[in-house]
Each structure stands twice: as C-alpha cells, then as structure tokens.
Motif scaffolding. Structure first.
Motif, PDB file in Angstrom:
ATOM      1  N   THR A   1       5.982 -44.150  34.442  1.00  0.00           N
ATOM      2  CA  THR A   1       6.413 -45.545  34.279  1.00  0.00           C
ATOM      3  C   THR A   1       7.685 -45.817  35.072  1.00  0.00           C
ATOM      4  OG1 THR A   1       7.606 -44.974  32.237  1.00  0.00           O
ATOM      5  CG2 THR A   1       5.351 -45.785  32.005  1.00  0.00           C
ATOM      6  N   HIS A   2       8.058 -44.829  35.909  1.00  0.00           N
ATOM      7  CA  HIS A   2       9.128 -44.976  36.897  1.00  0.00           C
ATOM      8  C   HIS A   2      10.529 -44.938  36.273  1.00  0.00           C
ATOM      9  CE1 HIS A   2       5.599 -45.898  39.074  1.00  0.00           C
ATOM     10  NE2 HIS A   2       5.502 -47.132  38.653  1.00  0.00           N
ATOM     11  N   GLY A   3      11.503 -44.668  37.124  1.00  0.00           N
ATOM     12  CA  GLY A   3      12.875 -44.541  36.665  1.00  0.00           C
ATOM     13  C   GLY A   3      13.855 -45.161  37.643  1.00  0.00           C
ATOM     14  N   LEU A   4      15.001 -45.547  37.112  1.00  0.00           N
ATOM     15  CA  LEU A   4      16.084 -46.100  37.920  1.00  0.00           C
ATOM     16  C   LEU A   4      17.380 -45.461  37.474  1.00  0.00           C
ATOM     17  CD1 LEU A   4      17.342 -48.284  39.850  1.00  0.00           C
ATOM     18  CD2 LEU A   4      17.486 -49.773  37.838  1.00  0.00           C
ATOM     19  N   CYS A   5      18.175 -45.005  38.423  1.00  0.00           N
ATOM     20  CA  CYS A   5      19.488 -44.437  38.134  1.00  0.00           C
ATOM     21  C   CYS A   5      20.544 -45.281  38.837  1.00  0.00           C
ATOM     22  CB  CYS A   5      19.564 -42.983  38.602  1.00  0.00           C
ATOM     23  SG  CYS A   5      21.147 -42.188  38.233  1.00  0.00           S
ATOM     24  N   VAL A   6      21.451 -45.872  38.061  1.00  0.00           N
ATOM     25  CA  VAL A   6      22.515 -46.706  38.641  1.00  0.00           C
ATOM     26  C   VAL A   6      23.869 -46.158  38.236  1.00  0.00           C
ATOM     27  CG1 VAL A   6      21.127 -48.805  38.746  1.00  0.00           C
ATOM     28  CG2 VAL A   6      22.425 -48.316  36.688  1.00  0.00           C
ATOM     29  N   GLY A   7      24.812 -46.280  39.130  1.00  0.00           N
ATOM     30  CA  GLY A   7      26.167 -45.824  38.856  1.00  0.00           C
ATOM     31  C   GLY A   7      27.014 -45.911  40.107  1.00  0.00           C
TER      32      GLY A   7
ATOM     33  N   GLY B   1       4.931 -41.088  40.179  1.00  0.00           N
ATOM     34  CA  GLY B   1       6.172 -41.603  39.624  1.00  0.00           C
ATOM     35  C   GLY B   1       7.120 -42.047  40.725  1.00  0.00           C
ATOM     36  N   VAL B   2       7.851 -43.113  40.475  1.00  0.00           N
ATOM     37  CA  VAL B   2       8.838 -43.628  41.433  1.00  0.00           C
ATOM     38  C   VAL B   2      10.213 -43.563  40.778  1.00  0.00           C
ATOM     39  CG1 VAL B   2       9.603 -45.621  42.775  1.00  0.00           C
ATOM     40  CG2 VAL B   2       7.156 -45.170  42.499  1.00  0.00           C
ATOM     41  N   MET B   3      11.149 -42.926  41.443  1.00  0.00           N
ATOM     42  CA  MET B   3      12.532 -42.828  40.957  1.00  0.00           C
ATOM     43  C   MET B   3      13.456 -43.403  42.023  1.00  0.00           C
ATOM     44  SD  MET B   3      14.405 -41.742  38.409  1.00  0.00           S
ATOM     45  CE  MET B   3      16.170 -41.618  38.147  1.00  0.00           C
TER      46      MET B   3
ATOM     47  N   ASN C   1       9.244 -53.428  35.932  1.00  0.00           N
ATOM     48  CA  ASN C   1       8.202 -52.402  36.009  1.00  0.00           C
ATOM     49  C   ASN C   1       8.764 -50.992  35.881  1.00  0.00           C
ATOM     50  OD1 ASN C   1       5.401 -53.639  36.777  1.00  0.00           O
ATOM     51  ND2 ASN C   1       6.898 -54.792  37.947  1.00  0.00           N
ATOM     52  N   ILE C   2      10.045 -50.876  35.562  1.00  0.00           N
ATOM     53  CA  ILE C   2      10.692 -49.567  35.448  1.00  0.00           C
ATOM     54  C   ILE C   2      10.913 -49.243  33.976  1.00  0.00           C
ATOM     55  CG2 ILE C   2      12.795 -48.275  35.946  1.00  0.00           C
ATOM     56  CD1 ILE C   2      12.951 -49.786  38.597  1.00  0.00           C
TER      57      ILE C   2
END
Length: 800
Positions: free
Chosen positions: A39-45, A366-368, A384-385
């Motif tokens: 279901t994909h992931g996002l990393c922000v910082g 998977g999309v990261m 969609n993440i």
C-alpha cells in the motif's frame, strides 16, 4: 533480547519504540510488516532528521527478506548500500572515510578509520546487530549501481530503442495510450519542449509515429524516429492532411532538434549500455534478488526528467504483465521526489508515478518515496499511500500538511497532540501512521548495516563497480564480417523479379566507412505467427521475423536469423549496387513453394525455448530469461510460504492467546493475593503491637489473653496468605513456561516452512515447445535486400 526476536520472515526490523512522554528509548522492537509496503510508503523529514538512514535500513531489510529493489538516487546517498563490511576492520573503512573529517578530529586517516570501525561495531551491538547480519545482507542480494549518461557505473540506455510493448499492453488501449503519451513527453522534455499531449503538434506527431509503428509490430531506434519525423508512414492526422497539420519545413526543424541528441559527442554514452529491462534489474541470471540503484546525480535537470520518466514507463509496463498477488513482489524507491511528482504542474514523470501508486498494489509492487517537504507531493498521490514515516519538519506549512493528512486517515487523532509530537521529534525519531495497523507509533531507527559515509561520487562509483564491470560481458558488435569474392557476385543493377514476388530494402543503420563499396545482398524475409499451447498456463501467440540467406540452390532455412526489428522501405538507396540473385529462387512457382517450406520451418525448427519448474509446474514466458523466471518462482514460493505461515499462525493463535489470557488472570490473582497478604500482615502487626502496648500500659493488670490469642491466629493466617502468593507465583511460572513452549513450537514450525521453501533449492530445466501445427500462418514473405559495405580486401560488413 536477541536477533531471534526480530529476525522474522516478512518483518522489517527498523528500530525500537520510543516513549515520547519520557523522552527515552524502550527495549521493544519496532517491526514493520513487509506486506504493508504494497500500500506504499512515504518518508518525510528535513535534512538531518535521519530520513536517509531509515530508508536505507528499510532497503537492507528488503534484501535480507529476498525482495528485489529498484531505486532512483538523485543525490548519491544510495551507493552506501555497497559499503558492507562484515569483518568491521579499520582497513575496510579506510578508503571511504574523509580526510577533512579526520583533520577535524585531529587524527590521521588510519586512526580515524580505526575509530570509525569501533564506532560502527559498538553502534551495531547497541541495536542487537553484528557483522554476521551484515554478511547475511551481503549474501542475500546483488547490489549494482547503474549510471545513465556515464560510464562510471554500469551504463544503461533509454534511447537504444523504443521497442514494441508487451502484448498485454498492446491489447489494452488505455495502457498503450498512457505509455505512448509519457514516452513522447519524456523525449520532448529532453530537447526542452514542454508539450501538452492534447494540443502540441510535436507531441501528436511523434505519438502517431509510435502508435503506427507499434501497431505494425515494428520497434524503433532513435535514428528511425528522426527519419520518420521527416517522412512519417501516414499522410494525414485526424481530418487534416499531414502538410496542413505539420508542414515539411517544421517537421525538419523538429527532426534536427531530436538529431542534436544523437549527434552530440557528450551524449554518445546514452546510446550504450543495458536497455531498460525491468526483469533483469530485479534478479541476476541465477535468480538472486538485486538492489538496482540508478544514480542520476551527475545528470542535468532535463536528462534526469527524461530518464526517470522512461524508467517509470518501463516499470508500469512490467507491472501490467505480472499476475496479481497480495505478497510484496518487489520494491521501487526514490530518494528525493521533489520536482517529479508536484501538486500543481504535470512533468512527464507524474502520470506513470501516479499510475504506480494507484495500481501497483494489486501486482505486489511496493512504492516507497522520500521527500524533505510534504507540500511538494501531489495530493492524489498522498491519498494512495498507506504508511507515513514522519520525521523532523522545518516549516509550519509542512507540519500542517502532515497533520491534515493524518487526520484525514483517522479523524480521532488529536490535532494538538500531533502538533506537539511532530514539533518535538528528535533526530532519527519518527512518527509512523500505518493504515494497515491501529494507532500511530513513535520509534527510533536502528543502526544501519552499511557504512553511511554520505554521497558517493562518480569516481567512487567507478571503484565500487570495477569488479562488476569485468563480470558483465560486452555486447557483441552487431556487424557481421564475411570474406567473399565480391567481383563475381555483384552485377550492379537490380535483378528483375517475378511479378508476384515482393521486395523491400533494409535501411543502413551503421556508418559504412570511407572507401568501401556499398552493395545489397539478397535474403528472404519471412514473418510468421505461431500458437504455442501447453496446459495449464501456456497459451502464446508469437510473431517472429526471420532473415533467411539464399545460395545457388535456394533458401537456406537452417541458417536463419531471427530479427528483433525490421526497418525497411520500398525504395532502394541509389548509392548501392546489387549482388546477383540465384536463378533457382526466381523460377516459376519457386517462391510459393519456398513460402510453404517456410511454414514447415516455423513448425519444425522454431520451437519456443522455455524454462520449466517441476516444483510449481510452471513455465517461463517467451523471452523470459532464467534469472527473471527464477525471480518469479521465488515470489511464488514467497506467496506459498506466506500462506503456510498464516495457517501456522492461525493454528497457534488461539493457543497462544488462551495461554496469555490465563497468565493475565494469574497475574491479577497474584496481585490480589499479594495485596491480601500485605493487608493481613499489616493488620496482624497492628493487633500484636496493640496487645503488647496494652500490656505495658496496663500497670500490672493482666493482659487480655483472648485478644493476644486472636492476634497470634491472625499471624498464622498471614503465613497462609504468603503461601497462597507463593503457590500463585509458582503456577504463573509453570504457565509462562507453557507459553514459551507453545511459542517455541510455533517458531520451529515457521523455521521448517522457511527451510522447506528455500529459493536456492528450486530446480529449473530447459524445455522446447513446438507450435500447434494448425495455428501457423505466414504473414509476410518476400525478397529483402540487406545493405553491406565491402572494403578493398573483399571483407564484407553488414550495415544493420
């Protein structure tokens, strides 16, 4: 705690949970379920938040779990995934440490290398890791750095050819149109044209060229495209004739722009290297998972956009050819998404990225994504993440975007509490929200297995990839050199063919050189369609194009050559002379007999070579290499393994839960018994004390013997209460041991499953499948004139 507590199939060890209120690290591992990445992931910082360390750790975990990774590296940090030193020796670190950092520490390079090795060893130990786990990572995957537009790593090209898409895409008009649109947008972005697919005549023209060529089954090279821009295969676009829509003069100007790519000496390296074959980026030829890193830090903005678009295109095309799955098949990671997936504008990379986020889940891809600023990401993409890893953020706007997004997923989240958490996150500490889980959690990232020395430069990439380059065999020159007596074979003028025999002229694609004689050699070009059927999963229609040499007798079918592309016209090049055509080929009814022989050849000598797995009773797809097939089998094995483990988990779940509930009740009982014991003990102490105290105050009076006796009996009951506590604690220990036994049985069964489903034990054999005889058709069959260059020694080089 030990590695056994986190080294579990399908679980990524990313760190330990963090108590935000106490501002301290707990001993509880934070394990991320790999299936959640579908279901994909996002990393922000912000810079310095620990974002790179988290994402590299996630890729390390994927590698250990046998999941291949394709990663785009705009900054150069991902090359650190090759700095794996299982022995943790100072000399391993020495080539990669900075002289500047050593000087700041007041150390020599050797001293700083020793200090760094000790730092990494201690850091790993503090997170229950060691050199053995580094070795496990290193043995589990093959890391390769690809450098488009450069020879520092493994060269890769997106310009060698625009191949006909897979049949599944050709049969899906929406998918085909999307591929054409994004491909053309990528090409035009490379020459500085930001084109609207619906209004730009440049976009519409090239789109029609690709659509027409692909519908004819013809792949194009960049040289073909340049030529076809000048002289397209069609005379009208829509209701307008070609000249009204896009005059010859303007088409020439466009072709000159595209040709500037081909003509630029600095761009020649773009035409070299491996083509964008996603399957080969996922697995080695032995079926070992790969981490394929595409380093683009050295490219210009236009070149980056072009390459990212083309790679995403190929990833979407590959995805559409896969079967559906609920397990994680592969991971796509992009280290910095800024500019490629913006909320307002529409760069060429945006559409394929959005397609991946919307559809890749069904195919196990998977999309990261990683970004410094969440406001730089398209709103539709965020929806969609499923997993958000949120580190330190710099601006209030970024924080507001994250809080807004988190509360859109779970409206019960407290806005003020989220603001406090996000504002108070320390380095390497992340708030994670996972739609597949329950509440948001906070954790601190573990120590990376690889040495994180910062961005890897081009010269360093060259060092890292030196051995890999020597392993990769160079593609053979497509030119064919033959020694023949040209003088007797060449007549000069074109032979006259029978009226019913068609002829075509292949276009020279290579430089002929100076001083050489240019000739056309006769071949027969045959194109046939065959149907290959093998229950239960092989039902293939395959179209093959063949060049068949001719000798003095007739066609030589056993020396045929299968062509990948066939670029020909109906007009000969006036600079060429012709070799004689054997009379036997031109005889009455000869050509029709040869056509029948070609059909028989398609049946007898043109089987499809496939790989077969007895374990899964599965065949490879046509042109699927062994490595890709083994990779597919590995995924099937992972799916089966996941299913078996899920059965085991369900089997033991009720036992474990029942035992835990029993322990919970026993724990409550112990607490109650302890409290009773404490109360009785206190009461008896008070009673005895009061009796004794009364005796002293009684001034010679007799002590109340009844009260004293009661106090002593209470003391006896206190001893009984203490025994009750001891019995309850003993029972708790017994039941806790039973729980450990059940968990050990569960882990043993899981380990057995993992051993039984070991990808290294897969047996693959090669089989040949003939076509179904009744389903063979000859689609094209004619004389083909092939261009050659002949030097003064009579050596002949083919120019296609």
């Amino acid at each position: 705690m030990s590695k056994l507590d986190y080294e579990k199939l399908g679980s990524f060890y990313l760190g330990k949970k963090y108590d935000f209120g106490k501002k301290e690290l707990t001993n509880e591992y934070y394990l991320y379920d790999s299936k959640d990445l579908t279901t994909h992931g996002l990393c922000v910082g912000m810079t310095g938040s620990g974002k790179t360390g988290l994402c590299l750790s996630l890729i390390e975990e994927a590698a250990i779990d046998g999941i291949p990774v394709i990663a785009i590296d705009p900054k150069g940090d991902l090359g650190n995934l090759m700095l794996s030193f299982p022995d943790l020796k100072p000399e391993d670190f020495l080539p990669w440490i900075s002289q500047e950092e050593a000087d700041k520490k007041g150390m020599t390079l050797e001293e700083y290398a020793e200090s760094t090795a000790e730092l990494w060893k201690n850091g790993l130990q503090s997170w229950d890791e060691d050199g053995e786990r580094i070795k496990l990572y290193k043995d589990s995957s093959d890391v390769v750095i690809y450098t488009p537009g450069s020879k520092s790593g493994i060269s890769v090209t997106a310009l060698k050819s625009f191949d006909v898409p897979a049949q599944l895409i050709m049969e899906n008009s929406e998918a085909l149109n999307e591929k054409i649109q994004t491909t053309v947008s990528g090409i035009l972005s490379l020459i500085g044209i930001e084109a609207d697919p619906l209004q730009s005549r440049e976009h519409i023209l090239i789109s029609n060229i690709l659509s027409y060529s692909w519908s004819e089954g013809k792949s194009l090279t960049l040289a073909d495209l340049i030529r076809l821009i000048q002289q397209p295969q069609f005379s009208s676009i829509g209701v307008f004739d070609l000249e009204s829509f896009f005059p010859q003069k303007d088409r020439m100007a466009l072709s000159v722009k595209v040709n500037s790519i081909l003509a630029s000496p600095s761009f020649s390296v773009w035409l070299e290297g491996e083509s964008l074959d996603i399957g080969k980026f996922l697995y080695t030829k032995e079926g070992k998972p790969k981490i394929s890193i595409f380093s683009i830090a050295h490219l210009s903005d236009k070149e980056r956009m072009f390459f990212v678009t083309m790679l995403l295109n190929e990833l979407v095309a590959w995805m559409r050819t896969q079967q559906g799955t609920s397990s994680l098949r592969a991971l796509f990671y992009m280290d910095e998404i800024f500019g490629y997936f913006p909320p307002v504008s529409n760069p060429p990379s945006k559409q394929p990225m959005l397609t991946l986020l919307k559809q890749a889940r069904a195919f196990g891809l998977g999309v990261m994504l990683a970004a410094q600023n969440p406001v730089d990401i398209d709103y539709k993409g965020l929806s969609n993440i499923g997993t958000w890893f949120i580190g330190r953020l710099q601006t209030e706007r970024d924080k507001s975007r994250m809080i807004e997004g988190l509360r859109s997923i779970n409206s019960e989240m407290d806005k003020g509490g989220l603001e406090d958490i996000i504002s108070g996150l320390e380095n390497r500490t992340f708030l994670v929200s996972n739609t597949n889980g329950s509440n948001a959690e906070i954790f601190q990232t573990r120590w990376a297995l690889n040495y994180l020395r910062g961005p890897i430069t081009k010269p360093q990439i060259e060092i890292l990839m030196k051995d890999k380059k020597s392993e990769i065999s160079k593609a053979a020159d497509s030119g064919i050199t033959e020694n023949i007596n040209v003088s007797s074979a060449v007549s000069g003028s074109k032979p006259v063919l029978p009226q019913d025999v068609k002829e075509v002229f292949f276009q020279p694609q290579k430089y002929a050189g100076s001083g050489g004689k240019l000739i056309y050699k006769p071949f027969i070009y045959g194109e046939g369609k065959a149907h290959y059927v093998k229950a239960p999963d092989i039902d293939i229609w395959d179209t093959g194009s063949f060049l068949i040499p001719v000798d003095d007798e007739a066609a030589v079918f056993n020396e045929n050559e299968r062509l990948k592309t066939a670029n020909y016209t109906s007009e000969a090049d006036g600079n060429f002379v012709f070799e004689n055509l054997p009379a036997a080929v031109l005889g009455k009814n000869t050509f029709s007999k040869l056509e029948k022989a070609f059909k028989q050849f398609l049946y007898e000598a043109n089987p499809v070579d496939l790989f077969y797995s007895k374990d899964f009773k599965a065949y490879s797809a046509p042109e699927e290499d062994e490595g890709t097939f083994r990779g597919r089998l590995s995924h099937l094995m992972r799916e089966k393994k996941d299913a078996e483990i899920e059965k085991i988990r369900e089997k033991y779940s009720s036992k474990i839960n029942t035992q835990k509930e029993k322990l919970r009740k026993l724990g409550q009982s112990i607490d109650k018994e302890k409290e009773d014991y404490k109360q009785k003990k206190m009461t008896n102490i008070v009673d005895i004390g009061a009796t004794v105290f009364g005796a002293f105050l009684g001034k010679g009076k007799k002590v109340n013997t009844g009260r004293a006796a009661t106090a002593l009996r209470g003391l006896g009951r206190t001893g009984g209460a203490k025994a009750d506590v001891e019995r309850a604690e003993e029972e708790y220990g017994i039941q806790n041991e039973k729980l450990k036994e059940i968990e050990a049985e569960f882990q043993k069964d899981v380990d057995n499953i993992q051993n039984n489903f070991n990808a290294d034990n897969l047996l693959v054999e090669k089989v040949s499948l003939p076509p179904r005889k009744t389903d063979i058709t000859v689609q094209k069959f004619f004389i083909a004139w092939i261009p050659y260059s002949v030097n003064e020694n009579g050596e002949q080089t083919r120019l296609i």
